[in-house]
Motif scaffolding. Sequence first.
Motif, PDB file in Angstrom:
ATOM      1  N   GLY A  98       0.780  -1.232   0.000  1.00 39.25           N
ATOM      2  CA  GLY A  98       0.000   0.000   0.000  1.00 39.25           C
ATOM      3  C   GLY A  98       0.810   1.280   0.000  1.00 39.25           C
ATOM      4  N   PHE A  99       2.111   1.150   0.141  1.00 41.89           N
ATOM      5  CA  PHE A  99       2.972   2.314   0.231  1.00 41.89           C
ATOM      6  C   PHE A  99       4.162   2.146  -0.697  1.00 41.89           C
ATOM      7  N   ASP A 100       4.647   3.244  -1.192  1.00 36.96           N
ATOM      8  CA  ASP A 100       5.872   3.260  -1.976  1.00 36.96           C
ATOM      9  C   ASP A 100       7.048   3.236  -0.991  1.00 36.96           C
ATOM     10  N   LEU A 101       8.063   2.446  -1.258  1.00 35.49           N
ATOM     11  CA  LEU A 101       9.216   2.371  -0.360  1.00 35.49           C
ATOM     12  C   LEU A 101       9.858   3.733  -0.142  1.00 35.49           C
ATOM     13  N   THR A 102       9.909   4.536  -1.177  1.00 37.30           N
ATOM     14  CA  THR A 102      10.486   5.874  -1.050  1.00 37.30           C
ATOM     15  C   THR A 102       9.685   6.710  -0.061  1.00 37.30           C
ATOM     16  N   GLN A 103       8.378   6.601  -0.122  1.00 41.85           N
ATOM     17  CA  GLN A 103       7.485   7.316   0.789  1.00 41.85           C
ATOM     18  C   GLN A 103       7.771   6.912   2.241  1.00 41.85           C
ATOM     19  N   ILE A 104       7.973   5.633   2.463  1.00 40.29           N
ATOM     20  CA  ILE A 104       8.262   5.127   3.805  1.00 40.29           C
ATOM     21  C   ILE A 104       9.616   5.654   4.280  1.00 40.29           C
ATOM     22  N   VAL A 105      10.629   5.558   3.430  1.00 34.24           N
ATOM     23  CA  VAL A 105      11.975   6.000   3.799  1.00 34.24           C
ATOM     24  C   VAL A 105      11.984   7.493   4.103  1.00 34.24           C
ATOM     25  N   VAL A 106      11.316   8.285   3.288  1.00 30.08           N
ATOM     26  CA  VAL A 106      11.289   9.737   3.503  1.00 30.08           C
ATOM     27  C   VAL A 106      10.670  10.056   4.867  1.00 30.08           C
ATOM     28  N   ALA A 107       9.557   9.419   5.191  1.00 31.62           N
ATOM     29  CA  ALA A 107       8.891   9.672   6.468  1.00 31.62           C
ATOM     30  C   ALA A 107       9.766   9.239   7.646  1.00 31.62           C
ATOM     31  N   LEU A 108      10.322   8.031   7.555  1.00 35.64           N
ATOM     32  CA  LEU A 108      11.142   7.527   8.657  1.00 35.64           C
ATOM     33  C   LEU A 108      12.432   8.316   8.809  1.00 35.64           C
ATOM     34  N   ASP A 109      13.020   8.724   7.701  1.00 38.11           N
ATOM     35  CA  ASP A 109      14.253   9.499   7.787  1.00 38.11           C
ATOM     36  C   ASP A 109      13.987  10.893   8.338  1.00 38.11           C
ATOM     37  N   PHE A 110      12.833  11.453   8.026  1.00 42.81           N
ATOM     38  CA  PHE A 110      12.464  12.747   8.613  1.00 42.81           C
ATOM     39  C   PHE A 110      12.392  12.619  10.138  1.00 42.81           C
ATOM     40  N   LEU A 111      11.736  11.550  10.609  1.00 45.06           N
ATOM     41  CA  LEU A 111      11.659  11.323  12.058  1.00 45.06           C
ATOM     42  C   LEU A 111      13.050  11.100  12.646  1.00 45.06           C
ATOM     43  N   ARG A 112      13.864  10.314  11.948  1.00 44.62           N
ATOM     44  CA  ARG A 112      15.223  10.052  12.440  1.00 44.62           C
ATOM     45  C   ARG A 112      16.011  11.344  12.600  1.00 44.62           C
ATOM     46  N   GLU A 113      15.945  12.209  11.604  1.00 48.77           N
ATOM     47  CA  GLU A 113      16.653  13.492  11.676  1.00 48.77           C
ATOM     48  C   GLU A 113      16.111  14.365  12.806  1.00 48.77           C
ATOM     49  N   PHE A 114      14.800  14.352  12.973  1.00 46.92           N
ATOM     50  CA  PHE A 114      14.187  15.121  14.050  1.00 46.92           C
ATOM     51  C   PHE A 114      14.706  14.643  15.408  1.00 46.92           C
ATOM     52  N   PHE A 115      14.667  13.328  15.625  1.00 39.55           N
ATOM     53  CA  PHE A 115      15.114  12.786  16.908  1.00 39.55           C
ATOM     54  C   PHE A 115      16.634  12.916  17.081  1.00 39.55           C
ATOM     55  N   GLU A 116      17.368  12.912  15.997  1.00 40.71           N
ATOM     56  CA  GLU A 116      18.812  13.122  16.084  1.00 40.71           C
ATOM     57  C   GLU A 116      19.103  14.526  16.617  1.00 40.71           C
ATOM     58  N   LYS A 117      18.381  15.521  16.122  1.00 36.29           N
ATOM     59  CA  LYS A 117      18.553  16.900  16.611  1.00 36.29           C
ATOM     60  C   LYS A 117      18.186  17.004  18.087  1.00 36.29           C
ATOM     61  N   MET A 118      17.230  16.184  18.518  1.00 30.46           N
ATOM     62  CA  MET A 118      16.793  16.184  19.912  1.00 30.46           C
ATOM     63  C   MET A 118      17.710  15.312  20.780  1.00 30.46           C
ATOM     64  N   GLU A 119      18.675  14.646  20.140  1.00 36.64           N
ATOM     65  CA  GLU A 119      19.610  13.743  20.795  1.00 36.64           C
ATOM     66  C   GLU A 119      18.915  12.540  21.436  1.00 36.64           C
ATOM     67  N   HIS A 120      17.873  12.054  20.781  1.00 37.65           N
ATOM     68  CA  HIS A 120      17.173  10.827  21.193  1.00 37.65           C
ATOM     69  C   HIS A 120      17.716   9.688  20.324  1.00 37.65           C
ATOM     70  N   TYR A 121      18.927   9.295  20.615  1.00 39.15           N
ATOM     71  CA  TYR A 121      19.643   8.368  19.751  1.00 39.15           C
ATOM     72  C   TYR A 121      19.057   6.958  19.744  1.00 39.15           C
ATOM     73  N   GLU A 122      18.408   6.564  20.835  1.00 43.99           N
ATOM     74  CA  GLU A 122      17.776   5.235  20.855  1.00 43.99           C
ATOM     75  C   GLU A 122      16.660   5.173  19.812  1.00 43.99           C
ATOM     76  N   LYS A 123      15.912   6.249  19.715  1.00 41.62           N
ATOM     77  CA  LYS A 123      14.837   6.313  18.721  1.00 41.62           C
ATOM     78  C   LYS A 123      15.434   6.298  17.311  1.00 41.62           C
ATOM     79  N   CYS A 124      16.539   7.009  17.144  1.00 43.62           N
ATOM     80  CA  CYS A 124      17.217   7.035  15.840  1.00 43.62           C
ATOM     81  C   CYS A 124      17.634   5.627  15.413  1.00 43.62           C
TER      82      CYS A 124
END
Length: 141
Positions: A98-124
């Motif tokens: 139901g989803f394009d892999l690129t769509q999934i990666v973009v969403a997850l990478d956005f979250l990863r970058e957000f949590f990286e800035k917050m220094e929530h490395y476990e979430k990353c």
Amino acid sequence: MQPVDPNKLFDIFHKGDEAIYKEHGVKEALDSDYVLMGMVVRGVENFHLMDVMYSRQYPKEYKRNRKNIAIKYFCKLFSYLNRVKDHPISVIEEMENGFDLTQIVVALDFLREFFEKMEHYEKCAVLKTYIDACTTVKIEN
């Protein structure tokens, strides 16, 4: 103009898929890895839309509250990801229906970058396992 209440704004973000599933009596769908992962991907997309809307409608007030809203909202999305039971590769293979892999990666990478800035490395690290799973699935196909 009334000041923007970050709690009320968050209520708009919070009233998402989970509430709708419960409202329509299909709460058991929330145990599906596909549904949980879909709520994460769609949630990131919805945040971007709501972010633009509120930035335009309440530029000063929203700017002051944006970071707190984003933290609450993205932590909620991450909690859905934590409820996923299957191995990341299995989940991503199921998501391909139901989803394009690129769509999934973009969403997850956005979250990863957000949590990286917050220094929530476990979430990353958790997010990175799903991003890597997307790469693995793409290579296998």
